[in-house]
Design a protein around this motif. Structure first.
Motif, PDB file in Angstrom:
ATOM      1  N   CYS A  68       0.837  -1.201   0.000  1.00  0.00           N
ATOM      2  CA  CYS A  68       0.000   0.000   0.000  1.00  0.00           C
ATOM      3  C   CYS A  68       0.873   1.252   0.000  1.00  0.00           C
ATOM      4  CB  CYS A  68      -0.920  -0.006   1.218  1.00  0.00           C
ATOM      5  SG  CYS A  68      -1.798   1.556   1.477  1.00  0.00           S
ATOM      6  N   MET A  69       1.807   1.282   0.949  1.00  0.00           N
ATOM      7  CA  MET A  69       2.703   2.429   1.059  1.00  0.00           C
ATOM      8  C   MET A  69       3.529   2.610  -0.219  1.00  0.00           C
ATOM      9  SD  MET A  69       6.134   2.889   3.283  1.00  0.00           S
ATOM     10  CE  MET A  69       6.875   1.696   2.211  1.00  0.00           C
ATOM     11  N   TYR A  70       4.042   1.499  -0.751  1.00  0.00           N
ATOM     12  CA  TYR A  70       4.938   1.580  -1.902  1.00  0.00           C
ATOM     13  C   TYR A  70       4.207   2.045  -3.155  1.00  0.00           C
ATOM     14  CZ  TYR A  70       8.996   0.667  -4.774  1.00  0.00           C
ATOM     15  OH  TYR A  70      10.067   0.825  -5.608  1.00  0.00           O
ATOM     16  N   LEU A  76       3.513   9.095  -6.077  1.00  0.00           N
ATOM     17  CA  LEU A  76       4.071  10.400  -5.693  1.00  0.00           C
ATOM     18  C   LEU A  76       5.391  10.656  -6.409  1.00  0.00           C
ATOM     19  CD1 LEU A  76       3.237  10.160  -1.908  1.00  0.00           C
ATOM     20  CD2 LEU A  76       2.383  11.958  -3.443  1.00  0.00           C
ATOM     21  N   SER A  77       6.230   9.625  -6.520  1.00  0.00           N
ATOM     22  CA  SER A  77       7.524   9.774  -7.192  1.00  0.00           C
ATOM     23  C   SER A  77       7.334  10.117  -8.661  1.00  0.00           C
ATOM     24  CB  SER A  77       8.339   8.485  -7.066  1.00  0.00           C
ATOM     25  OG  SER A  77       8.663   8.238  -5.724  1.00  0.00           O
ATOM     26  N   ARG A  96      11.893   7.237  -0.494  1.00  0.00           N
ATOM     27  CA  ARG A  96      12.376   8.548  -0.027  1.00  0.00           C
ATOM     28  C   ARG A  96      11.686   9.697  -0.762  1.00  0.00           C
ATOM     29  NH1 ARG A  96      17.535   6.070   0.454  1.00  0.00           N
ATOM     30  NH2 ARG A  96      18.076   6.732  -1.639  1.00  0.00           N
ATOM     31  N   ILE A  97      11.572   9.588  -2.079  1.00  0.00           N
ATOM     32  CA  ILE A  97      10.925  10.655  -2.851  1.00  0.00           C
ATOM     33  C   ILE A  97       9.459  10.780  -2.460  1.00  0.00           C
ATOM     34  CG2 ILE A  97      10.199  11.374  -5.172  1.00  0.00           C
ATOM     35  CD1 ILE A  97      12.819  10.039  -6.202  1.00  0.00           C
ATOM     36  N   GLY A  98       8.784   9.637  -2.363  1.00  0.00           N
ATOM     37  CA  GLY A  98       7.369   9.653  -2.005  1.00  0.00           C
ATOM     38  C   GLY A  98       7.116  10.228  -0.624  1.00  0.00           C
ATOM     39  N   LEU A  99       7.909   9.801   0.344  1.00  0.00           N
ATOM     40  CA  LEU A  99       7.715  10.299   1.706  1.00  0.00           C
ATOM     41  C   LEU A  99       8.121  11.760   1.841  1.00  0.00           C
ATOM     42  CD1 LEU A  99       8.695   7.232   3.913  1.00  0.00           C
ATOM     43  CD2 LEU A  99       6.441   7.983   3.157  1.00  0.00           C
ATOM     44  N   VAL A 141       0.445   7.345   4.777  1.00  0.00           N
ATOM     45  CA  VAL A 141       0.999   7.617   3.444  1.00  0.00           C
ATOM     46  C   VAL A 141      -0.126   7.702   2.415  1.00  0.00           C
ATOM     47  CG1 VAL A 141       2.462   6.704   1.585  1.00  0.00           C
ATOM     48  CG2 VAL A 141       3.261   6.636   3.949  1.00  0.00           C
ATOM     49  N   ARG A 142      -1.073   6.777   2.477  1.00  0.00           N
ATOM     50  CA  ARG A 142      -2.179   6.775   1.535  1.00  0.00           C
ATOM     51  C   ARG A 142      -3.029   8.048   1.669  1.00  0.00           C
ATOM     52  NH1 ARG A 142      -7.303   5.611   1.378  1.00  0.00           N
ATOM     53  NH2 ARG A 142      -8.187   4.963  -0.606  1.00  0.00           N
ATOM     54  N   GLU A 143      -3.354   8.400   2.911  1.00  0.00           N
ATOM     55  CA  GLU A 143      -4.161   9.592   3.155  1.00  0.00           C
ATOM     56  C   GLU A 143      -3.468  10.853   2.648  1.00  0.00           C
ATOM     57  OE1 GLU A 143      -5.140  11.955   7.175  1.00  0.00           O
ATOM     58  OE2 GLU A 143      -5.945   9.900   7.137  1.00  0.00           O
ATOM     59  N   ARG A 144      -2.188  10.989   2.966  1.00  0.00           N
ATOM     60  CA  ARG A 144      -1.435  12.174   2.517  1.00  0.00           C
ATOM     61  C   ARG A 144      -1.211  12.171   1.004  1.00  0.00           C
ATOM     62  NH1 ARG A 144      -1.522  16.200   3.512  1.00  0.00           N
ATOM     63  NH2 ARG A 144       0.629  16.784   3.166  1.00  0.00           N
TER      64      ARG A 144
END
Length: 150
Positions: A68-70, A76-77, A96-99, A141-144
């Motif tokens: 899910c996070m990835y 995002l990346s 890293r880019i996504g977060l 991560v999904r929400e953001r």
């Protein structure tokens, strides 16, 4: 008279259950605008649901939380201009880019990197991250990601 009342009550309960089931399906199966535009976000929704499914093993649930996070980090990346096609996945760079795009904390980044290393190692052992922490990170991560990508 009691048999008739019991029969009516049973019919009412069954009707309520059927209506609840149908409404639940309707709500779950209607993708949001972001999910329609960005399929990776839609996939992350299914993985997050499975990460919370207590009938699955802890190993499977942790992997689902990571996925899910990835998928969110990947979306995002890509939105940040990263070319992911040439990468070997999973990669810490995408995480890293996504977060970074969602302003995650250092602790969240460390947790995500631990999960990334665990998945990349294809270990049959459990990760060093609790399922509660993995699910919490995936949800965040999904929400953001949805907020940033909307």
């Amino acid at each position: 008279m009691q048999l008739q009342e019991a029969s009516w009550l049973l019919g009412f309960v069954v009707a309520c259950a059927v209506i609840g089931f149908l409404i639940g399906r309707l709500v779950r199966e209607r993708p949001t605008a972001v999910e329609r535009k960005r399929p990776r976000i839609a996939v992350s929704t299914a993985y997050l649901r499975d990460a919370h499914n207590r009938t699955l093993s802890t190993h499977s649930r942790t992997k689902c939380a990571f996925d899910c996070m990835y998928f969110c980090c990947t979306e995002l990346s890509v939105s940040e201009g990263c070319r992911i096609d040439e990468m070997l996945h999973p990669t810490r760079e995408v995480v890293r880019i996504g977060l970074s795009a969602i302003s995650a904390t250092d602790e969240q980044l460390r947790t995500a990197e631990l999960l990334t290393e665990w998945v990349a190692s294809v270990s049959p052992q459990l990760s060093g991250v609790s399922i509660a922490t993995a699910c919490k990170l995936a949800s965040f991560v999904r929400e953001r990601a949805i907020a940033v990508l909307s």
